[in-house]
Design a protein around this motif. Structure first.
Motif, PDB file in Angstrom:
ATOM      1  N   GLU A 239       0.831  -1.208   0.000  1.00  0.00           N
ATOM      2  CA  GLU A 239       0.000   0.000   0.000  1.00  0.00           C
ATOM      3  C   GLU A 239       0.864   1.256   0.000  1.00  0.00           C
ATOM      4  O   GLU A 239       0.558   2.236  -0.703  1.00  0.00           O
ATOM      5  N   ASN A 240       1.967   1.264   0.808  1.00  0.00           N
ATOM      6  CA  ASN A 240       2.856   2.435   0.839  1.00  0.00           C
ATOM      7  C   ASN A 240       3.507   2.681  -0.516  1.00  0.00           C
ATOM      8  O   ASN A 240       3.634   3.824  -0.973  1.00  0.00           O
ATOM      9  N   LEU A 241       3.953   1.564  -1.154  1.00  0.00           N
ATOM     10  CA  LEU A 241       4.545   1.706  -2.486  1.00  0.00           C
ATOM     11  C   LEU A 241       3.516   2.256  -3.465  1.00  0.00           C
ATOM     12  O   LEU A 241       3.842   3.085  -4.332  1.00  0.00           O
ATOM     13  N   ASP A 243       1.011   4.215  -2.695  1.00  0.00           N
ATOM     14  CA  ASP A 243       0.852   5.650  -2.404  1.00  0.00           C
ATOM     15  C   ASP A 243       2.027   6.442  -2.952  1.00  0.00           C
ATOM     16  O   ASP A 243       1.853   7.529  -3.545  1.00  0.00           O
ATOM     17  N   ALA A 244       3.276   5.915  -2.747  1.00  0.00           N
ATOM     18  CA  ALA A 244       4.457   6.637  -3.248  1.00  0.00           C
ATOM     19  C   ALA A 244       4.424   6.743  -4.762  1.00  0.00           C
ATOM     20  O   ALA A 244       4.780   7.775  -5.340  1.00  0.00           O
ATOM     21  N   THR A 245       3.983   5.679  -5.404  1.00  0.00           N
ATOM     22  CA  THR A 245       3.907   5.707  -6.868  1.00  0.00           C
ATOM     23  C   THR A 245       2.905   6.745  -7.336  1.00  0.00           C
ATOM     24  O   THR A 245       3.149   7.495  -8.292  1.00  0.00           O
ATOM     25  N   ARG A 246       1.772   6.768  -6.644  1.00  0.00           N
ATOM     26  CA  ARG A 246       0.778   7.774  -7.020  1.00  0.00           C
ATOM     27  C   ARG A 246       1.309   9.194  -6.817  1.00  0.00           C
ATOM     28  O   ARG A 246       1.111  10.085  -7.663  1.00  0.00           O
ATOM     29  N   GLN A 247       2.009   9.434  -5.686  1.00  0.00           N
ATOM     30  CA  GLN A 247       2.562  10.767  -5.425  1.00  0.00           C
ATOM     31  C   GLN A 247       3.637  11.133  -6.449  1.00  0.00           C
ATOM     32  O   GLN A 247       3.704  12.269  -6.928  1.00  0.00           O
ATOM     33  N   LEU A 248       4.485  10.137  -6.808  1.00  0.00           N
ATOM     34  CA  LEU A 248       5.526  10.413  -7.799  1.00  0.00           C
ATOM     35  C   LEU A 248       4.915  10.736  -9.144  1.00  0.00           C
ATOM     36  O   LEU A 248       5.370  11.656  -9.851  1.00  0.00           O
ATOM     37  N   ASP A 249       3.861   9.956  -9.496  1.00  0.00           N
ATOM     38  CA  ASP A 249       3.171  10.261 -10.748  1.00  0.00           C
ATOM     39  C   ASP A 249       2.596  11.673 -10.709  1.00  0.00           C
ATOM     40  O   ASP A 249       2.639  12.414 -11.713  1.00  0.00           O
ATOM     41  N   LYS A 250       2.071  12.052  -9.554  1.00  0.00           N
ATOM     42  CA  LYS A 250       1.489  13.395  -9.424  1.00  0.00           C
ATOM     43  C   LYS A 250       2.551  14.471  -9.556  1.00  0.00           C
ATOM     44  O   LYS A 250       2.366  15.495 -10.247  1.00  0.00           O
TER      45      LYS A 250
END
Length: 311
Positions: A239-241, A243-250
């Motif tokens: 789940e953390n990965l 979230d991090a992926t989503r934030q990096l994409d953002k």
């Protein structure tokens, strides 16, 4: 006078003896029980050998009369006329049938009467000569005699087949088969012993497998909480990965233009800076090595190097 008295006594004695003899004969002939008999004619086709005058006449196995006379039918020489006396109380009717039966193993015959309830194959009706006629039916003895040729033929066939079965080739094959069976049976005890040993080993393996399964089950039960915790941690990390992926994409989506500019202009400068930094690092490493080898060069001027040219 005395002689006449003796004659009278002898005569009286003779009369008494004769009377006693007559009473004995009367008792012995069973004339005390008066029975009325009716006379009938019975006609049999074929031989009645074994049937004699005085032979018993039975109704369903119960004695009810006797044979009075036997003679050849004057109207047909292949037919025998039998005259019988039957107790008047016997239920003789138009359905009564007479059969010849064998009496034990003596070879003697008797006449057995019964009602025709099974649609037996009766002999042709014969007109009466003097007395009422009781129709006859082939007995089991007659049926046996009639089927005797077929039985003999069947027996001959069986004997022939037995000869073929017991031919020399078949006997040799049977002997060989018995020999092989004997050889195989000689190894049977060892085979049974090996089989028992195999069964014992399989039982041991089964017991070990059961113990292993039980130990594995216990181990799984013991490690289940830890496994569940590790799975929960992996789930959290995933789940953390995510979230991090989503934030990096953002972040990439928001700074896409700056990233392009940085990639176009900044990366070459960084590359040049990295090369110069590597060169400076090499110089510093060389200087450090030189000072390590000769630290006094920081205080004294290093001697001039060269080659003196003589004058």
């Amino acid at each position: 006078m005395e002689r006449e008295a003796n004659y009278a006594a002898v005569g009286a004695f003779v009369l008494v003896v004769l009377l006693a003899a007559a009473l004995f004969v009367y008792w012995y002939s069973d004339t005390r029980e008066h029975r009325d008999y009716n006379r009938y004619e019975i006609y049999f086709t074929g031989s009645v050998s074994g049937l004699e005058r005085g032979a018993a006449v039975r109704y369903l196995g119960v004695g009810v009369g006797r044979v009075v006379d036997l003679r050849i039918d004057p109207r047909d020489s292949a037919r025998v006329e039998v005259i019988v006396d039957i107790d008047a109380s016997t239920p003789i009717s138009a359905h009564t049938v007479a059969e010849l039966q064998l009496q034990g193993v003596t070879g003697l015959l008797y006449i057995d009467l019964g009602e025709d309830r099974n649609d037996k194959r009766l002999a042709p009706a014969v007109p009466s000569l003097k007395y009422p006629v009781i129709r006859s039916a082939p007995s089991r003895f007659d049926v046996f005699l009639a089927s005797l040729p077929e039985l003999v033929a069947g027996a001959n066939d069986v004997v022939q087949r037995a000869k073929e079965l017991l031919s020399t080739g078949n006997v040799a094959a049977l002997s060989a088969a018995l020999g092989n069976l004997s050889k195989a049976s000689s190894h049977l005890p060892q085979t049974v012993h090996d089989l028992n040993q195999l069964i014992a080993e399989l039982r041991g393996a089964s017991a070990e497998l059961t113990a292993t399964a039980r130990s594995t089950h216990d181990l799984i039960d013991t490690a289940r909480p830890e496994v569940l915790a590790v799975l929960q941690r992996l789930h959290n990390i995933g789940e953390n990965l995510a979230d991090a992926t989503r934030q990096l994409d953002k972040v990439i989506a928001e700074n896409r233009q700056d990233l392009r500019s940085f990639t176009r202009d900044g990366l070459p400068e960084i590359e040049r800076l990295v090369r110069e930094g590597r060169a400076a690092a090499e110089d510093i490493r060389a200087l450090s090595d030189s000072l390590r080898e000769n630290p006094a060069q920081l205080l004294y001027q290093p001697p001039e190097r060269g080659v003196e040219i003589p004058q």
